[in-house]
Design an enzyme around this catalytic site. Sequence first.
Site, PDB file in Angstrom:
ATOM      1  N   ASP A  33       0.869  -1.180   0.000  1.00  0.00           N
ATOM      2  CA  ASP A  33       0.000   0.000   0.000  1.00  0.00           C
ATOM      3  C   ASP A  33       0.900   1.222   0.000  1.00  0.00           C
ATOM      4  O   ASP A  33       1.970   1.199   0.611  1.00  0.00           O
ATOM      5  CB  ASP A  33      -0.911   0.004   1.260  1.00  0.00           C
ATOM      6  CG  ASP A  33      -2.168   0.829   1.049  1.00  0.00           C
ATOM      7  OD1 ASP A  33      -2.045   2.056   0.865  1.00  0.00           O
ATOM      8  OD2 ASP A  33      -3.273   0.262   1.062  1.00  0.00           O
ATOM      9  N   GLN A  71      -6.300  -4.711  -5.145  1.00  0.00           N
ATOM     10  CA  GLN A  71      -7.363  -3.801  -4.656  1.00  0.00           C
ATOM     11  C   GLN A  71      -6.941  -2.341  -4.728  1.00  0.00           C
ATOM     12  O   GLN A  71      -7.771  -1.449  -4.602  1.00  0.00           O
ATOM     13  CB  GLN A  71      -7.705  -4.125  -3.181  1.00  0.00           C
ATOM     14  CG  GLN A  71      -8.019  -5.583  -2.898  1.00  0.00           C
ATOM     15  CD  GLN A  71      -9.255  -6.075  -3.625  1.00  0.00           C
ATOM     16  OE1 GLN A  71     -10.277  -5.403  -3.657  1.00  0.00           O
ATOM     17  NE2 GLN A  71      -9.167  -7.247  -4.227  1.00  0.00           N
ATOM     18  N   TYR A 135     -12.895   7.832 -12.729  1.00  0.00           N
ATOM     19  CA  TYR A 135     -12.698   6.592 -11.954  1.00  0.00           C
ATOM     20  C   TYR A 135     -13.363   5.421 -12.687  1.00  0.00           C
ATOM     21  O   TYR A 135     -12.747   4.369 -12.903  1.00  0.00           O
ATOM     22  CB  TYR A 135     -13.289   6.787 -10.547  1.00  0.00           C
ATOM     23  CG  TYR A 135     -13.491   5.510  -9.767  1.00  0.00           C
ATOM     24  CD1 TYR A 135     -12.404   4.824  -9.237  1.00  0.00           C
ATOM     25  CD2 TYR A 135     -14.771   4.998  -9.542  1.00  0.00           C
ATOM     26  CE1 TYR A 135     -12.592   3.648  -8.527  1.00  0.00           C
ATOM     27  CE2 TYR A 135     -14.961   3.835  -8.829  1.00  0.00           C
ATOM     28  CZ  TYR A 135     -13.869   3.157  -8.322  1.00  0.00           C
ATOM     29  OH  TYR A 135     -14.047   1.988  -7.620  1.00  0.00           O
TER      30      TYR A 135
END
Length: 300
Positions: A33, A71, A135
């Site tokens: 991340d 993700q 997006y």
Amino acid sequence: MAIKSLVTGGAGFIGSNLALTLEKLGHEVVVVDNFQFADQTNLKEFKGKVISLDVSTPYSFSSSFDIIFHQAAITDPRYPNDEETFNKNIEGFKQMISLADRCEAKLVYASTAGLYGNGLVPMKEQQEKQILTIYGRSKLKMDEMAVSLFSKRHIVGLRYFNVFGPREAHKGRPASMIYHLYQQMKDGKRPRIFNWGEQIRDFIYVKDIVTANLKAVDAPSGVYNVATGVGTSFNQLVKTLNEVMNTKLDPEYFEMPYDAKTYQANTQGDPTLAEQKMGFKSEWKLKEAIEDYLQWLQKK
Ligand SMILES: NC(=O)c1ccc[n+]([C@@H]2O[C@H](COP(=O)([O-])OP(=O)(O)OC[C@H]3O[C@@H](n4cnc5c(N)ncnc54)[C@H](O)[C@@H]3O)[C@@H](O)[C@H]2O)c1
């Protein structure tokens, strides 16, 4: 030997729930991340390796992986920098495709119901897409890239509908309606919803999303809705929250502040394909899922 899994965006909402479950199932889990939007405390029970990394930049991992759960993304449809949203989301995906190639790993990634826009409900995978935000455009491009790879590799895209559950608070405004309405109602305030509360959402619990990711590992390559198939209006949601919380707070309506051209008024997914191809069926009814979530929030 333990299965080696990589979870990108693993300090975020869905990624952290997935990483913690994979670890409980005995996988050797690595989280990456860049902590741009994440909450460090989401991983406080996680024992595996955490790498601070922007996945849109090349990186040499010291270990190989059997499965990549991708993700990581700029997830706020109203993030102010369109170019950054598109480029980071696409470049991050390209890096994960290359990594999956190098490791011969299975690749499961997060797409979105946002790309159906204000199309017909219940939304089906093959229907015409309506792109309302950059997006949504970035996720549609990812799906198109995935489709072009189906003949060469295992790759599964999951079009999540409206996810709610533990470890979403860091998202702020883009966190689920359920999170926000609960915060208002627990303080005795009337739940604020857009005029006139008849918009519908396919609210899906994050525990179902984790299950869908697990099922995707053994599913044929494809892009699938991850939805309950149930549309719940904002008014019905307030009613359910009042029941669970034992309150009697009427909605306070206000005008939807966004440009209607960028606002998805209704979402409701058709879950048939995911059930047929992945064997995934949502297990959490809305009321039970809210009860489970509120117990978690109240313990915090
Ligand atoms: N939450 C929902 O309702 C929902 C619905 C549809 C799709 N999705 C998708 O699910 C995935 C997870 O979303 P979420 O709700 O957990 O959001 P989130 O913002 O909590 O998680 C995304 C994580 O990715 C990280 N990240 C962003 N860009 C990165 C980069 N370039 N490199 C490394 N890390 C990066 C962020 O710091 C964050 O921790 C996303 O791909 C999102 O588009 C979510």
